[in-house]
Design an enzyme around this catalytic site. Structure first.
Site, mmCIF file in Angstrom:
data_model
loop_
_atom_site.group_PDB
_atom_site.id
_atom_site.type_symbol
_atom_site.label_atom_id
_atom_site.label_comp_id
_atom_site.label_asym_id
_atom_site.label_seq_id
_atom_site.Cartn_x
_atom_site.Cartn_y
_atom_site.Cartn_z
ATOM 1 C CE LYS A 282 -101.381 -36.101 -77.631
ATOM 2 N NZ LYS A 282 -102.648 -36.490 -77.027
ATOM 3 C CG HIS B 218 -109.325 -45.216 -73.845
ATOM 4 N ND1 HIS B 218 -108.117 -44.992 -74.435
ATOM 5 C CD2 HIS B 218 -110.012 -44.066 -73.992
ATOM 6 C CE1 HIS B 218 -108.077 -43.769 -74.912
ATOM 7 N NE2 HIS B 218 -109.218 -43.179 -74.649
ATOM 8 C CE LYS C 263 -112.970 -42.652 -76.750
ATOM 9 N NZ LYS C 263 -112.954 -41.732 -75.627
ATOM 10 C CE LYS D 151 -102.106 -46.204 -76.507
ATOM 11 N NZ LYS D 151 -102.218 -44.764 -76.308
ATOM 12 C CG HIS E 80 -107.077 -45.032 -79.492
ATOM 13 N ND1 HIS E 80 -107.126 -46.105 -78.644
ATOM 14 C CD2 HIS E 80 -106.368 -44.076 -78.846
ATOM 15 C CE1 HIS E 80 -106.468 -45.800 -77.521
ATOM 16 N NE2 HIS E 80 -106.000 -44.577 -77.624
ATOM 17 N NE ARG F 212 -91.461 -49.808 -57.186
ATOM 18 C CZ ARG F 212 -91.625 -49.113 -58.300
ATOM 19 N NH1 ARG F 212 -92.069 -47.878 -58.264
ATOM 20 N NH2 ARG F 212 -91.324 -49.645 -59.463
HETATM 21 C C1 BG6 Z 1 -104.625 -42.111 -75.314
HETATM 22 C C2 BG6 Z 1 -103.413 -41.380 -75.803
HETATM 23 O O1 BG6 Z 1 -104.552 -43.470 -75.633
HETATM 24 O O2 BG6 Z 1 -105.785 -41.557 -75.923
HETATM 25 C C3 BG6 Z 1 -103.530 -39.886 -75.529
HETATM 26 O O3 BG6 Z 1 -102.263 -41.888 -75.154
HETATM 27 C C4 BG6 Z 1 -104.809 -39.347 -76.114
HETATM 28 O O4 BG6 Z 1 -102.418 -39.169 -76.058
HETATM 29 C C5 BG6 Z 1 -105.990 -40.188 -75.643
HETATM 30 O O5 BG6 Z 1 -104.959 -38.003 -75.678
HETATM 31 C C6 BG6 Z 1 -107.255 -39.767 -76.347
HETATM 32 O O6 BG6 Z 1 -108.338 -40.403 -75.734
HETATM 33 P P1 BG6 Z 1 -109.787 -39.753 -75.783
HETATM 34 O O7 BG6 Z 1 -110.640 -40.765 -75.106
HETATM 35 O O8 BG6 Z 1 -109.688 -38.448 -75.068
HETATM 36 O O9 BG6 Z 1 -110.070 -39.565 -77.227
#
Ligand code: BG6
Length: 630
Positions: free
Chosen positions: A359, A196, A200, A166, A258, A60
């Protein structure tokens, strides 16, 4: 490898990516500066981007291409991941950055974007390969896609692809609707859904490890494997993401995507080839063979938690989840979950898989443990472990028993370990390099297909439903900085199992008792210490007992009680107890009871004796502590 794209050459290892234009929709956001441009910059440094390459940012914010370049030039200095900054590589990339301002609700903005893409490609090789990266909130996906279609993006000459971040849906129904909305405009092979974790190296290595090392293949089944644990523990809380997280929770945020990706790599059938669809078929089939939990199974085999106030891993105070910004004061959102899954196929029937993530825990670490069954021969001890250290430590380890040097025939735990840091000379990346590189080359192997995403939601939906129906009991149920809720330890204890906690040496060295210990002693302790989570009110040792264990308090508060019940003293994080009974071979002089839930590390008598014999200085230190306590 055949990348399946007409007109694009097959890509050899280390080859420059196919020419193309990457349009980033939402280019003024965090993702662009923190991950996408640093990843492109890393690819440029490694000479992996072609000359016919350009980026067109769209957002934007009104700005020119020159403003966009200047802004990214500042950001890259903060967010690049290389040891030193390569100005030439950046200049090369910067000269390929362009910007087209526009509101996502304005059809004219898409026409301008389309023209900018055509202009920067200048009818050259890049013109046949357009990537549209949706770096925008998921609620805009459907609308943006309609506009893209209306502006002719789905009919651009050559190849086009849409890359989606995501969260992909918030439940099965919304994910299915989102898939339908995308598939109304794009072919399945044009949709690249990013997870993501697949960027890795250590996650990609799960696939390589299984397929390239025939050593393990005959053992890879429920006859030999007792269970699999997949853990992703984080030390961060929700930070500034309260609003998103409170609607999401850890099952949606981590487990549905993940952790299931990692599960698929560990447990899938080996695909017949490396063809992207063969690999993605195998992954989807695995998820489809995971038993969908019933409401009763959720009740019996899945647990949740939420963090309360406590301390961060670095010792600083941490607020509870409900006090975090933009979180409801009586929130029922889970910040921790541990689930038991079952795979109903011939290979894995009868073998449980445990997933957990949370967390604000004591340690950051993603690990996958394949626990083999104990043998039954003459020297059969505990089952071997195969551990994939995904992050932050990267490596693969096998835990074995070895004969301890010396005249007596004694066994000791030992580790055989391959460490990325010792083995590979690779620059640290963002994880997005491989994903962008693969997307440019039209290789969808590392991206999630519709069937995988929906199969993942089908597994998690009953958990979400059951937990929504039955509000949690006793939230918050674990203090920030601890190992997590007691219910998670109890979940495995019911079948005589326990979570494997991997103690990085640095974490152990945080304890004053071990702060000055030499590395060999720390390595020995790392293999010998066993985690024990104890509920409040439990007596860990009893006065008068002859037991040979040393306890290290990682987290929590305990009190020592005289036989008449008088409180003799308190023990808390960093303290240890039990060494006197061991050193002096006397019965316990006091009962030690947990006042709060406690996370302890236990050193069993034989290990303790061995360590004292091998490390006389450690014995001195324990004696010194014992004397002080007395
Ligand atoms: C993200 C989540 O997809 O992955 C986050 O939304 C999380 O909450 C993160 O902290 C963890 O990714 P990584 O690569 O740090 O393990």
């Amino acid at each position: 490898m055949d990348n399946g794209f007409e007109g694009l050459p097959a890509v050899a290892a280390g080859a420059v990516a196919a020419p193309g234009v990457l349009a980033i929709l939402g280019a003024s956001g965090d993702l662009t500066k923190r991950l996408l441009l640093p990843a492109l910059y890393n690819l440029a440094c490694d000479g992996l981007l072609p000359d016919d390459f350009a980026v067109v940012g769209m957002a934007r914010k009104e700005m020119t291409s020159a403003d966009f370049r200047a802004a990214q030039r500042e950001e890259i200095k903060r967010f690049h991941t290389r040891r030193s900054f390569d100005g030439d590589a950046w200049d090369w990339l910067e000269s390929r950055l362009h910007y087209s301002a526009g509101e996502f609700s304005d059809p004219a903005a898409y026409a301008r974007l389309r023209d900018s893409i055509a202009e920067v490609a200048q009818g050259g090789a890049a013109a046949g390969n357009t990537l549209l990266y949706l770096a925008i909130a998921p609620e805009f996906f459907a609308t943006v896609n309609e506009h893209l279609d209306a502006a002719g993006f789905t009919r651009l000459p050559g190849r086009r692809r849409i890359i989606v971040e995501k969260p992909f849906g918030k439940d099965l129904a919304s994910a299915t609707a989102l898939n339908r909305a995308l598939l109304a405009h794009w072919q399945e092979e044009e949709i690249y859904r990013i997870d993501h974790y697949l960027g890795k190296e250590t996650v990609q290595n799960l696939f390589a490890f299984r397929l390239a090392n025939p050593l393990f293949a005959p053992l890879w089944n429920a006859d030999h494997v007792d269970h699999v644990q997949i853990s992703a523990t984080e030390t961060v809380g929700v930070e500034t993401r309260g609003e998103y997280y409170d609607k999401t929770g850890v099952v949606r945020d981590m487990l549905q995507n993940h952790l299931l990706q990692m599960l698929a790599y560990v447990c899938m059938e080996p695909p017949a080839s490396l063809d992207p669809d063969a690999v993605r078929d195998a992954k989807a089939r695995l998820l489809e063979s995971v038993r969908i939990p019933t409401a009763e199974a959720v009740q019996a085999e899945c647990v949740r938690g939420q963090y309360g106030p406590g301390r961060k891993a670095d010792g600083s105070p941490a607020v509870g989840y409900r006090e975090e910004p933009n979180v409801a004061p009586a929130s029922a959102t889970e910040t921790y979950a541990a689930l038991t899954l079952h795979i109903d196929n011939d290979r894995w029937r009868g073998m449980p898989v445990y997933l957990r993530s949370g967390k604000n825990l004591w340690k950051r670490g993603t690990e996958i443990v394949v626990q083999f069954k104990a043998g039954s021969g003459t020297l059969a001890g505990e089952g071997n472990l195969l551990v994939f250290h995904i992050q932050p430590h990267q490596g693969v380890e096998i835990r074995v028993l070895a004969k301890r040097p010396g005249p007596a025939f004694e066994l000791q735990r030992a580790g055989m370990r391959f460490d990325y840091a010792d083995t590979f000379e690779a620059s640290r990346g963002t994880g997005y390099e491989v994903l962008l590189y693969a997307a440019l080359n039209g290789d969808p192997t590392l991206f999630s297909r519709t069937d995988f995403v929906e199969a993942g939601w089908r597994i998690m939906q009953p958990v979400l439903d059951a937990w929504k129906k039955a509000p949690p009991d006793g939230f918050p149920n674990y203090p920030a900085g601890s190992w997590g809720p007691q219910v998670a330890s109890a979940l495995l204890a019911r079948s005589g199992r326990r979570w494997h906690e991997f103690l990085p040496r640095e974490v152990l060295a945080r304890n004053p008792l071990f702060a000055a210990a030499p590395p060999v002693l720390l390595n020995t302790l790392v293999l010998a210490l066993r985690p024990l989570a104890v509920p409040a009110g439990t007596a860990v040792v009893h006065a008068g007992d002859h037991d040979h264990r040393l306890f290290v308090v990682c987290h929590g508060r305990l009190e020592a009680l005289a036989p008449d019940g008088a409180v003799l003293g308190a023990l808390t994080d960093g303290d240890c107890f039990g060494e006197m009974a061991l050193l002096l071979d006397q019965p316990r002089s006091a009962t030690v009871r947990a006042v709060t839930p406690c996370d302890l590390l236990v050193l069993d008598g034989p290990d303790y004796g061995r360590i004292l014999a091998d490390f006389p200085a450690a014995e001195e230190e324990f004696r010194h502590l014992a004397a002080q306590r007395r």
